[in-house]
Design a protein around this motif. Structure first.
Motif, PDB file in Angstrom:
ATOM      1  N   THR A  84       0.831  -1.206   0.000  1.00 45.04           N
ATOM      2  CA  THR A  84       0.000   0.000   0.000  1.00 45.04           C
ATOM      3  C   THR A  84       0.866   1.256   0.000  1.00 45.04           C
ATOM      4  O   THR A  84       0.544   2.236  -0.676  1.00 45.04           O
ATOM      5  N   MET A  85       1.970   1.208   0.730  1.00 48.24           N
ATOM      6  CA  MET A  85       2.865   2.360   0.788  1.00 48.24           C
ATOM      7  C   MET A  85       3.768   2.465  -0.434  1.00 48.24           C
ATOM      8  O   MET A  85       4.447   3.468  -0.614  1.00 48.24           O
ATOM      9  N   GLY A  86       3.810   1.424  -1.264  1.00 47.45           N
ATOM     10  CA  GLY A  86       4.628   1.441  -2.460  1.00 47.45           C
ATOM     11  C   GLY A  86       6.060   0.998  -2.232  1.00 47.45           C
ATOM     12  O   GLY A  86       6.917   1.191  -3.097  1.00 47.45           O
ATOM     13  N   ILE A  87       6.361   0.401  -1.083  1.00 47.63           N
ATOM     14  CA  ILE A  87       7.720  -0.065  -0.795  1.00 47.63           C
ATOM     15  C   ILE A  87       8.019  -1.341  -1.569  1.00 47.63           C
ATOM     16  O   ILE A  87       9.069  -1.474  -2.177  1.00 47.63           O
ATOM     17  N   ASP A  88       7.108  -2.292  -1.517  1.00 50.44           N
ATOM     18  CA  ASP A  88       7.257  -3.549  -2.253  1.00 50.44           C
ATOM     19  C   ASP A  88       6.473  -3.479  -3.553  1.00 50.44           C
ATOM     20  O   ASP A  88       5.556  -2.676  -3.713  1.00 50.44           O
ATOM     21  N   GLU A  89       6.850  -4.357  -4.476  1.00 55.11           N
ATOM     22  CA  GLU A  89       6.115  -4.443  -5.735  1.00 55.11           C
ATOM     23  C   GLU A  89       4.700  -4.942  -5.454  1.00 55.11           C
ATOM     24  O   GLU A  89       4.492  -5.863  -4.670  1.00 55.11           O
ATOM     25  N   GLN A  90       3.742  -4.333  -6.112  1.00 58.19           N
ATOM     26  CA  GLN A  90       2.347  -4.674  -5.878  1.00 58.19           C
ATOM     27  C   GLN A  90       1.985  -5.930  -6.643  1.00 58.19           C
ATOM     28  O   GLN A  90       2.136  -5.987  -7.863  1.00 58.19           O
ATOM     29  N   LYS A  91       1.504  -6.928  -5.920  1.00 58.64           N
ATOM     30  CA  LYS A  91       1.093  -8.181  -6.548  1.00 58.64           C
ATOM     31  C   LYS A  91      -0.231  -7.996  -7.287  1.00 58.64           C
ATOM     32  O   LYS A  91      -0.444  -8.551  -8.346  1.00 58.64           O
ATOM     33  N   TYR A  92      -1.125  -7.199  -6.694  1.00 56.02           N
ATOM     34  CA  TYR A  92      -2.423  -6.876  -7.297  1.00 56.02           C
ATOM     35  C   TYR A  92      -2.577  -5.354  -7.312  1.00 56.02           C
ATOM     36  O   TYR A  92      -3.095  -4.748  -6.372  1.00 56.02           O
ATOM     37  N   PRO A  93      -2.117  -4.682  -8.373  1.00 60.47           N
ATOM     38  CA  PRO A  93      -2.152  -3.215  -8.414  1.00 60.47           C
ATOM     39  C   PRO A  93      -3.548  -2.625  -8.259  1.00 60.47           C
ATOM     40  O   PRO A  93      -3.717  -1.579  -7.636  1.00 60.47           O
ATOM     41  N   GLY A  94      -4.553  -3.288  -8.802  1.00 60.49           N
ATOM     42  CA  GLY A  94      -5.922  -2.788  -8.681  1.00 60.49           C
ATOM     43  C   GLY A  94      -6.399  -2.769  -7.236  1.00 60.49           C
ATOM     44  O   GLY A  94      -7.047  -1.822  -6.798  1.00 60.49           O
ATOM     45  N   LEU A  95      -6.078  -3.813  -6.492  1.00 59.66           N
ATOM     46  CA  LEU A  95      -6.451  -3.857  -5.075  1.00 59.66           C
ATOM     47  C   LEU A  95      -5.711  -2.794  -4.282  1.00 59.66           C
ATOM     48  O   LEU A  95      -6.284  -2.173  -3.382  1.00 59.66           O
ATOM     49  N   CYS A  96      -4.448  -2.566  -4.597  1.00 61.98           N
ATOM     50  CA  CYS A  96      -3.680  -1.532  -3.889  1.00 61.98           C
ATOM     51  C   CYS A  96      -4.240  -0.142  -4.166  1.00 61.98           C
ATOM     52  O   CYS A  96      -4.329   0.690  -3.256  1.00 61.98           O
ATOM     53  N   ARG A  97      -4.629   0.102  -5.411  1.00 62.94           N
ATOM     54  CA  ARG A  97      -5.237   1.397  -5.740  1.00 62.94           C
ATOM     55  C   ARG A  97      -6.547   1.587  -4.982  1.00 62.94           C
ATOM     56  O   ARG A  97      -6.827   2.679  -4.478  1.00 62.94           O
ATOM     57  N   THR A  98      -7.355   0.544  -4.900  1.00 61.25           N
ATOM     58  CA  THR A  98      -8.620   0.643  -4.173  1.00 61.25           C
ATOM     59  C   THR A  98      -8.374   0.867  -2.687  1.00 61.25           C
ATOM     60  O   THR A  98      -9.067   1.663  -2.063  1.00 61.25           O
ATOM     61  N   THR A  99      -7.407   0.184  -2.113  1.00 62.58           N
ATOM     62  CA  THR A  99      -7.076   0.377  -0.706  1.00 62.58           C
ATOM     63  C   THR A  99      -6.619   1.816  -0.461  1.00 62.58           C
ATOM     64  O   THR A  99      -7.065   2.456   0.501  1.00 62.58           O
ATOM     65  N   ASN A 100      -5.762   2.340  -1.320  1.00 62.75           N
ATOM     66  CA  ASN A 100      -5.306   3.724  -1.181  1.00 62.75           C
ATOM     67  C   ASN A 100      -6.454   4.710  -1.349  1.00 62.75           C
ATOM     68  O   ASN A 100      -6.516   5.729  -0.651  1.00 62.75           O
ATOM     69  N   ARG A 101      -7.362   4.423  -2.262  1.00 58.78           N
ATOM     70  CA  ARG A 101      -8.523   5.299  -2.457  1.00 58.78           C
ATOM     71  C   ARG A 101      -9.410   5.308  -1.214  1.00 58.78           C
ATOM     72  O   ARG A 101      -9.895   6.355  -0.790  1.00 58.78           O
ATOM     73  N   LEU A 102      -9.601   4.128  -0.607  1.00 57.48           N
ATOM     74  CA  LEU A 102     -10.411   4.052   0.608  1.00 57.48           C
ATOM     75  C   LEU A 102      -9.736   4.774   1.770  1.00 57.48           C
ATOM     76  O   LEU A 102     -10.418   5.352   2.624  1.00 57.48           O
ATOM     77  N   LEU A 103      -8.422   4.745   1.824  1.00 57.04           N
ATOM     78  CA  LEU A 103      -7.710   5.465   2.885  1.00 57.04           C
ATOM     79  C   LEU A 103      -7.867   6.979   2.740  1.00 57.04           C
ATOM     80  O   LEU A 103      -7.797   7.712   3.725  1.00 57.04           O
ATOM     81  N   LYS A 104      -8.108   7.450   1.518  1.00 54.13           N
ATOM     82  CA  LYS A 104      -8.280   8.885   1.282  1.00 54.13           C
ATOM     83  C   LYS A 104      -9.638   9.394   1.757  1.00 54.13           C
ATOM     84  O   LYS A 104      -9.877  10.598   1.750  1.00 54.13           O
ATOM     85  N   ARG A 105     -10.528   8.497   2.199  1.00 53.91           N
ATOM     86  CA  ARG A 105     -11.810   8.929   2.758  1.00 53.91           C
ATOM     87  C   ARG A 105     -11.621   9.656   4.088  1.00 53.91           C
ATOM     88  O   ARG A 105     -12.510  10.356   4.531  1.00 53.91           O
ATOM     89  N   PHE A 106     -10.479   9.469   4.696  1.00 52.77           N
ATOM     90  CA  PHE A 106     -10.212  10.045   6.012  1.00 52.77           C
ATOM     91  C   PHE A 106      -9.293  11.247   5.854  1.00 52.77           C
ATOM     92  O   PHE A 106      -8.462  11.305   4.955  1.00 52.77           O
ATOM     93  N   ALA A 107      -9.448  12.219   6.755  1.00 51.74           N
ATOM     94  CA  ALA A 107      -8.636  13.432   6.679  1.00 51.74           C
ATOM     95  C   ALA A 107      -7.154  13.102   6.829  1.00 51.74           C
ATOM     96  O   ALA A 107      -6.305  13.692   6.165  1.00 51.74           O
ATOM     97  N   SER A 108      -6.845  12.161   7.709  1.00 55.55           N
ATOM     98  CA  SER A 108      -5.470  11.696   7.847  1.00 55.55           C
ATOM     99  C   SER A 108      -5.488  10.219   8.206  1.00 55.55           C
ATOM    100  O   SER A 108      -6.433   9.727   8.823  1.00 55.55           O
ATOM    101  N   HIS A 109      -4.441   9.527   7.797  1.00 55.75           N
ATOM    102  CA  HIS A 109      -4.337   8.106   8.112  1.00 55.75           C
ATOM    103  C   HIS A 109      -2.871   7.726   8.285  1.00 55.75           C
ATOM    104  O   HIS A 109      -1.986   8.329   7.684  1.00 55.75           O
TER     105      HIS A 109
END
Length: 161
Positions: A84-109
């Motif tokens: 999610t943080m982009g440190i390791d190669e993403q095995k499922y890029p679509g899932l990582c993008r969705t997880t990051n998008r969901l984290l943006k629902r909050f003012a800070s995380h």
């Protein structure tokens, strides 16, 4: 308002169970358990992202969540936090993008990992891991297997396939 989301994993040869709990200074606000079965049950990257996304959606529905700290159990650190943080190669890029998008629902995380079985684990971490282990133990019984089959058809949000 500041909230903390805890996510733990427990597994055996038949299934993997993910448990989450949302806490603030008043105490627990939401919790849940997801059971991963089928051919992807041991794929912690895929199932871990799905479990985190469902927990984030539940946290977003809670009134007053502005700042969120996500603490995952140590086995989920590499497949979820690092991807999610982009440190390791993403095995499922679509899932990582969705997880990051969901984290943006909050003012800070913030994302963090902890060893939930260590001696210095917080009570919330131990409670989330115990919930996952209880669900895993229940799934080994006949009644638990029957409930898991019923959940597959009637409570699809409780299963990960």
């Amino acid at each position: 308002m500041n909230y903390t989301l805890y996510l733990a994993q427990a597994s055996d040869d038949r299934s993997t169970v993910y448990s989450y709990a949302l806490h603030n200074y008043e105490g627990p606000k939401a919790s849940g358990v997801f059971v991963a079965s089928g051919r992807r049950r041991q794929d912690t990257s895929y199932c871990g992202h799905i479990a985190l996304q469902r927990a984030l959606r539940a946290a977003a529905k809670t009134e007053g969540v502005i700042s969120l700290k996500v603490i995952v159990d140590h086995p989920l650190m590499q497949p979820i936090v690092f991807e999610t943080m982009g440190i390791d190669e993403q095995k499922y890029p679509g899932l990582c993008r969705t997880t990051n998008r969901l984290l943006k629902r909050f003012a800070s995380h913030d994302l963090a990992a902890s060893e939930f079985v260590s001696d210095d684990a917080a009570w919330q971490e131990v409670a989330v891991l115990d919930e996952a282990l209880n669900a895993l133990e229940q799934n080994r019984t006949i009644k638990g297997r029957w409930l898991m089959i019923c959940d597959r058809f009637f409570n699809i949000h409780k299963t990960i396939r």
